[in-house]
Design a protein around this motif. Structure first.
Motif, short mmCIF file in Angstrom:
data_model
loop_
_atom_site.label_atom_id
_atom_site.label_comp_id
_atom_site.label_asym_id
_atom_site.label_seq_id
_atom_site.Cartn_x
_atom_site.Cartn_y
_atom_site.Cartn_z
N LEU A 189 -19.54 -33.09 -0.68
CA LEU A 189 -20.71 -33.06 -1.56
C LEU A 189 -20.83 -31.73 -2.28
O LEU A 189 -21.21 -31.67 -3.45
N LEU A 190 -20.52 -30.66 -1.58
CA LEU A 190 -20.61 -29.34 -2.21
C LEU A 190 -19.61 -29.20 -3.35
O LEU A 190 -19.92 -28.59 -4.38
N LEU A 191 -18.42 -29.76 -3.19
CA LEU A 191 -17.42 -29.68 -4.24
C LEU A 191 -17.79 -30.50 -5.47
O LEU A 191 -17.39 -30.18 -6.58
N GLU A 192 -18.55 -31.58 -5.26
CA GLU A 192 -18.95 -32.44 -6.37
C GLU A 192 -19.92 -31.74 -7.32
O GLU A 192 -19.98 -32.04 -8.50
N ARG A 193 -20.68 -30.82 -6.78
CA ARG A 193 -21.69 -30.15 -7.60
C ARG A 193 -21.05 -29.15 -8.54
O ARG A 193 -20.10 -28.47 -8.20
N ALA A 194 -21.61 -29.04 -9.69
CA ALA A 194 -21.07 -28.09 -10.68
C ALA A 194 -21.37 -26.67 -10.23
O ALA A 194 -22.49 -26.35 -9.84
N ARG A 195 -20.35 -25.80 -10.29
CA ARG A 195 -20.52 -24.43 -9.82
C ARG A 195 -21.56 -23.68 -10.65
O ARG A 195 -22.38 -22.95 -10.11
N ASP A 196 -21.49 -23.83 -11.94
CA ASP A 196 -22.42 -23.09 -12.79
C ASP A 196 -23.86 -23.48 -12.51
O ASP A 196 -24.73 -22.62 -12.42
N MET A 197 -24.13 -24.76 -12.40
CA MET A 197 -25.50 -25.20 -12.16
C MET A 197 -25.98 -24.74 -10.79
O MET A 197 -27.13 -24.34 -10.65
N ALA A 198 -25.11 -24.78 -9.81
CA ALA A 198 -25.50 -24.33 -8.46
C ALA A 198 -25.84 -22.84 -8.49
O ALA A 198 -26.80 -22.40 -7.86
N THR A 199 -25.08 -22.08 -9.25
CA THR A 199 -25.34 -20.65 -9.36
C THR A 199 -26.68 -20.40 -10.03
O THR A 199 -27.47 -19.56 -9.58
N VAL A 200 -26.96 -21.13 -11.09
CA VAL A 200 -28.23 -20.98 -11.79
C VAL A 200 -29.39 -21.39 -10.87
O VAL A 200 -30.41 -20.71 -10.80
N GLU A 201 -29.23 -22.50 -10.15
CA GLU A 201 -30.28 -22.95 -9.24
C GLU A 201 -30.53 -21.92 -8.14
O GLU A 201 -31.69 -21.68 -7.78
N GLN A 202 -29.48 -21.32 -7.62
CA GLN A 202 -29.66 -20.29 -6.60
C GLN A 202 -30.40 -19.08 -7.17
O GLN A 202 -31.28 -18.52 -6.51
N ALA A 203 -30.05 -18.70 -8.36
CA ALA A 203 -30.72 -17.57 -9.00
C ALA A 203 -32.19 -17.90 -9.26
O ALA A 203 -33.07 -17.06 -9.03
N LEU A 204 -32.47 -19.12 -9.70
CA LEU A 204 -33.86 -19.54 -9.92
C LEU A 204 -34.63 -19.59 -8.61
O LEU A 204 -35.79 -19.18 -8.54
N ALA A 205 -34.00 -20.09 -7.57
CA ALA A 205 -34.67 -20.20 -6.27
C ALA A 205 -35.00 -18.83 -5.69
O ALA A 205 -35.95 -18.70 -4.93
N ALA A 206 -34.23 -17.82 -6.06
CA ALA A 206 -34.47 -16.47 -5.55
C ALA A 206 -35.63 -15.77 -6.25
O ALA A 206 -36.13 -14.76 -5.77
N LEU A 207 -36.07 -16.31 -7.39
CA LEU A 207 -37.18 -15.69 -8.13
C LEU A 207 -38.49 -15.88 -7.39
O LEU A 207 -38.70 -16.88 -6.70
N PRO A 208 -39.44 -14.95 -7.56
CA PRO A 208 -40.79 -15.17 -7.05
C PRO A 208 -41.40 -16.42 -7.70
O PRO A 208 -41.03 -16.79 -8.82
#
Length: 180
Positions: free
Chosen positions: A111-130
């Protein structure tokens, strides 16, 4: 004049995916995000179905953002309770209650490989925001709302929206390795 149910259903179907994505980024837990979106939808239907359909997007986003803020407050209260409980129990030889909390991180490699790397990176960065910076970014950039609408939904001034958005953009650029 009552609004036909079909129009309300169409609105909810159109906003459902974006709302879930916003809530998932804010909570980092799919099940919690789904619950928040469902609660927001129910609240809109129960309390605001009589409003003009043009008012629904702003009303729904305000309800959803309030649900997300309430969820964050609840999590903070629970963490502080667990912390104090752990301190109180530290004198005893009991099990750590945190060990019994299930890990909600999906570790399935397929499942992790199916996800797009760029979108996962953006989501992680967004999730880290206050939370407030997440809200400003998601409403202004993701939803494309104007500053005044964002301010109304977030319950703050337009200047605060601009400040939160500016800080969010700086943090996202730094996290994604882009020049400021």
């Amino acid at each position: 004049m009552p609004v036909p149910d079909r129009e309300l259903e169409k609105f909810l179907a159109g906003v459902e995916r974006r709302a879930f994505h916003m809530a998932r980024i804010a909570t980092r837990i799919d099940a919690e995000a789904l619950d928040l979106v469902q609660e927001a939808m129910l609240s809109l239907v129960k309390n605001y179905r009589h409003k003009a359909s043009a008012e629904w997007p702003a009303l729904f986003m305000r309800i959803l953002q309030n649900k997300i803020l309430d969820w964050h407050r609840k999590q903070t209260r629970q963490r502080s309770w667990l912390f104090f409980r752990k301190i109180a129990d530290s004198n005893e030889d009991t099990e750590d209650i945190l060990e019994h909390i299930p890990d909600t991180v999906d570790r399935n490699p397929a499942l992790l490989l199916e996800r797009a790397r760029d979108m996962a990176t953006v989501e992680q960065a967004l999730a880290a925001l206050p939370t407030r910076q997440q809200q400003a970014f998601m409403l202004r950039i993701w939803e494309g709302l104007d500053v005044a609408s964002c301010a109304h939904i977030m319950g703050c001034s337009e200047g605060s929206v601009k400040t939160h958005l500016f800080r969010a953009m700086q943090s996202l650029r730094a996290a994604l390795g882009e020049p400021a």
